[in-house]
Each structure stands twice: as structure tokens, then as C-alpha cells.
Design an enzyme around this catalytic site. Structure first.
Site, mmCIF file in Angstrom:
data_model
loop_
_atom_site.group_PDB
_atom_site.id
_atom_site.type_symbol
_atom_site.label_atom_id
_atom_site.label_comp_id
_atom_site.label_asym_id
_atom_site.label_seq_id
_atom_site.Cartn_x
_atom_site.Cartn_y
_atom_site.Cartn_z
ATOM 1 C CG ASP A 167 -2.085 -0.950 1.075
ATOM 2 O OD1 ASP A 167 -2.945 -0.683 0.222
ATOM 3 O OD2 ASP A 167 -2.125 -1.973 1.792
ATOM 4 C CD GLU A 221 -4.417 11.797 2.082
ATOM 5 O OE1 GLU A 221 -4.762 12.956 1.903
ATOM 6 O OE2 GLU A 221 -5.160 10.816 1.827
ATOM 7 C CG ASP A 222 -3.424 6.474 4.148
ATOM 8 O OD1 ASP A 222 -4.227 7.377 4.435
ATOM 9 O OD2 ASP A 222 -3.639 5.621 3.266
ATOM 10 N NE ARG A 264 -1.038 1.715 3.993
ATOM 11 C CZ ARG A 264 -1.575 2.802 3.455
ATOM 12 N NH1 ARG A 264 -2.875 2.971 3.497
ATOM 13 N NH2 ARG A 264 -0.820 3.716 2.864
ATOM 14 N NE ARG A 313 -6.925 0.406 7.581
ATOM 15 C CZ ARG A 313 -6.520 0.492 6.317
ATOM 16 N NH1 ARG A 313 -5.819 1.540 5.916
ATOM 17 N NH2 ARG A 313 -6.841 -0.450 5.450
ATOM 18 C CG HIS A 354 -8.690 6.728 4.899
ATOM 19 N ND1 HIS A 354 -7.926 6.302 3.824
ATOM 20 C CD2 HIS A 354 -8.131 6.160 6.006
ATOM 21 C CE1 HIS A 354 -6.955 5.514 4.259
ATOM 22 N NE2 HIS A 354 -7.055 5.402 5.572
ATOM 23 C CB CYS A 411 -4.563 8.268 -0.467
ATOM 24 S SG CYS A 411 -5.257 7.265 -1.726
HETATM 25 N N1 GLY Z 1 -5.531 -0.088 0.251
HETATM 26 C C1 GLY Z 1 -5.546 1.122 0.968
HETATM 27 C C2 GLY Z 1 -5.590 0.888 2.409
HETATM 28 O O1 GLY Z 1 -6.300 -0.001 2.796
HETATM 29 O O2 GLY Z 1 -4.966 1.528 3.208
#
Ligand code: GLY
Length: 255
Positions: free
Chosen positions: A60, A65-66, A85, A131, A161, A248
Site C-alpha cells: 500500500d 498520504e496515510d 502499513r 484506522r 477514510h 492519498c
Molecule cells: N488499500 C488502501 C488501504 O487499505 O490503506
């Protein structure tokens, strides 16, 4: 200078996290071509793009951005909510450090994806999603209150998100899917609703006075254009199969 930091698409992209979409085969080469066209769109709109390597085992990582939230005063390195992640942040931290900006790190047990953070003026809306947890919101409050930001928590239901459900399309206007976030959280701002046929159409990237927007939502795009907004369309449907959108795939900041 306006920078857009991006990240290459990992060869393991097809093992990405999914929360709300069914898994379908992903065409990594097609995703790469769309990603490159997206980067060129950002260049055309005045950004200097810095792309960092993907990490072969970080499916990912293109959704950069995350991993961080860059404010004018400091960068906050996130602690992504999906365990797979969390290793993504190290390379992003290194890359941002080269810009000389002050850094803050979110600390366990906080989890936060940057896709849950929407900055509008001095207001920071943080999505309470699968998340992002309350500890993260409290840590962000502690970082941001001394800088004069007001942090507001917004419940998110039905999508990945906060920015799947609401984003800015002008300094005082958001595009919103009110089935996924409560519109009254955005009192004081003008709202444009997504077309009912396009529930995922609320993800837009505002660059100056131009809205970077996915080609897949023509009815919602017409609503934006009817309001006089300038829209720059990009094709990102292969990335969307991995639950990615136009926000993102970059970290945009100014130096
Ligand atoms: N595939 C994007 C996420 O789940 O963070």
C-alpha cells in the site's frame, strides 16, 4: 515552492489492504501508468514532484498520504492503523527530514492514517475510522493546540477514510457524502453533495484553485463545475480498486 511527494507502486500492490471493496485482480502496470499520469498532472498544476521508492514488500506504500500529515509548522509522522502499513513510515520520515521541517511522531497505542485528516484553514477534522483511534486524536490535539489549530473528531461509517467521504474543493467548500460522515460536523462551510450514483465521489485534491478529480465520477464533477470550480480530471480507476483516491497518492506541502 509546492512539493508533491509520491511513492512508486510496489510489485506487491495486488496484496493491498481492503476494507470495503471486494478483492479483484489488479493490473500493476496499468496502475503505474495512471500513477505517472497523476504525477504529471501535479507537475502541470505547479508542483515539484519527488517520488520515493515503493518498498517491494509494502503493497500500500503508493498511498503515501496515510503515513504523514504535513502542516506548515511541522510534519506529523502517522502510525497507520493497518499493521502491514506501519513500516511504510520510515522512508517517508527520512524523505521529509531532508526538507528540514520539524517532525513529530505519533506514539503507540495511537493509530492514525493521514487519509483521516482534513485540514481546512486552522481547523483539523480527524475521522474516527477503522484506522484512526481516539488516542491518536488526543495526540494530534496536544501537537496542534499550541500551534493554534482546532481539532474536531468526525465519525466515519461505510468507507475507509474521512477523505473518502469529504474533502475540500475550495477554501470554504467541501464535497461530501453525508451517508458516510455527518454534514453538521462541517457547519460554517458550504457543502456540495456527491451525486447519489457516485458515493465514492467525495475524494478531491485541491491544488490552489484547481480540483484534481477522478474521471470515474462525471455526475459529481458536473456539480463541481456548475459551482464554477476548475476541475482537472485524472484517470485513477486501477488505483481505486485498491481503495486509493486522488488525495492519498501524494503528500502536498509548501516550503
Ligand atoms: N488499500 C488502501 C488501504 O487499505 O490503506
Amino acid at each position: 515552492m509546492i512539493w508533491a511527494m509520491t511513492r512508486d507502486i510496489s510489485p506487491s500492490f495486488d496484496q493491498c489492504q481492503l476494507t470495503h471493496l471486494p478483492r479483484v485482480p489488479l493490473d500493476v502496470e496499468r496502475a503505474r501508468a495512471q500513477h505517472e499520469a497523476y504525477e504529471w498532472a501535479l507537475v502541470e498544476l505547479g508542483c515539484t514532484v519527488r517520488r520515493i521508492d515503493a518498498g517491494p514488500d509494502l503493497p500500500d506504500s503508493v498511498f503515501i498520504e496515510d503515513t504523514a500529515v504535513v502542516f506548515p509548522e511541522a510534519a506529523v509522522i502517522a502510525r497507520p492503523g493497518a499493521a502491514t502499513r506501519q513500516p511504510e513510515t520510515a522512508a517517508v520520515r527520512d524523505a521529509l527530514r531532508r526538507f528540514g521541517m520539524p517532525m513529530r511522531d505519533m506514539a503507540e497505542p495511537a493509530t492514525l492514517d493521514g487519509g483521516d485528516v482534513l485540514l481546512i484553514g486552522r481547523q483539523v477534522f480527524i475521522g474516527s475510522s477503522t484506522r484512526t483511534n481516539e488516542t491518536a486524536v488526543n495526540q494530534m490535539r496536544r501537537f496542534l493546540r499550541p500551534l493554534g489549530y482546532k481539532v474536531r473528531i468526525v465519525p466515519v461509517e461505510g468507507c475507509l477514510h474521512l477523505k473518502s467521504a469529504v474533502t475540500a474543493v475550495a477554501p470554504d467548500t467541501v464535497i461530501i457524502n453525508r451517508a458516510w460522515v455527518p454534514a453538521d460536523a462541517f457547519t460554517g462551510l458550504d457543502t456540495i453533495d456527491v451525486d447519489p450514483d457516485e458515493p465514492a465521489g467525495a475524494n478531491a485534491l485541491l491544488l490552489g484553485d484547481v480540483v484534481v478529480y477522478a474521471a470515474g465520477f462525471p455526475k459529481t464533477r458536473a456539480r463541481l463545475e456548475d459551482k464554477g470550480l476548475r476541475v482537472h480530471v485524472v484517470d485513477v480507476d486501477e488505483l481505486a480498486k485498491a481503495e486509493g483516491g486522488v488525495t492519498c497518492c501524494s503528500l502536498v506541502f509548501q516550503t
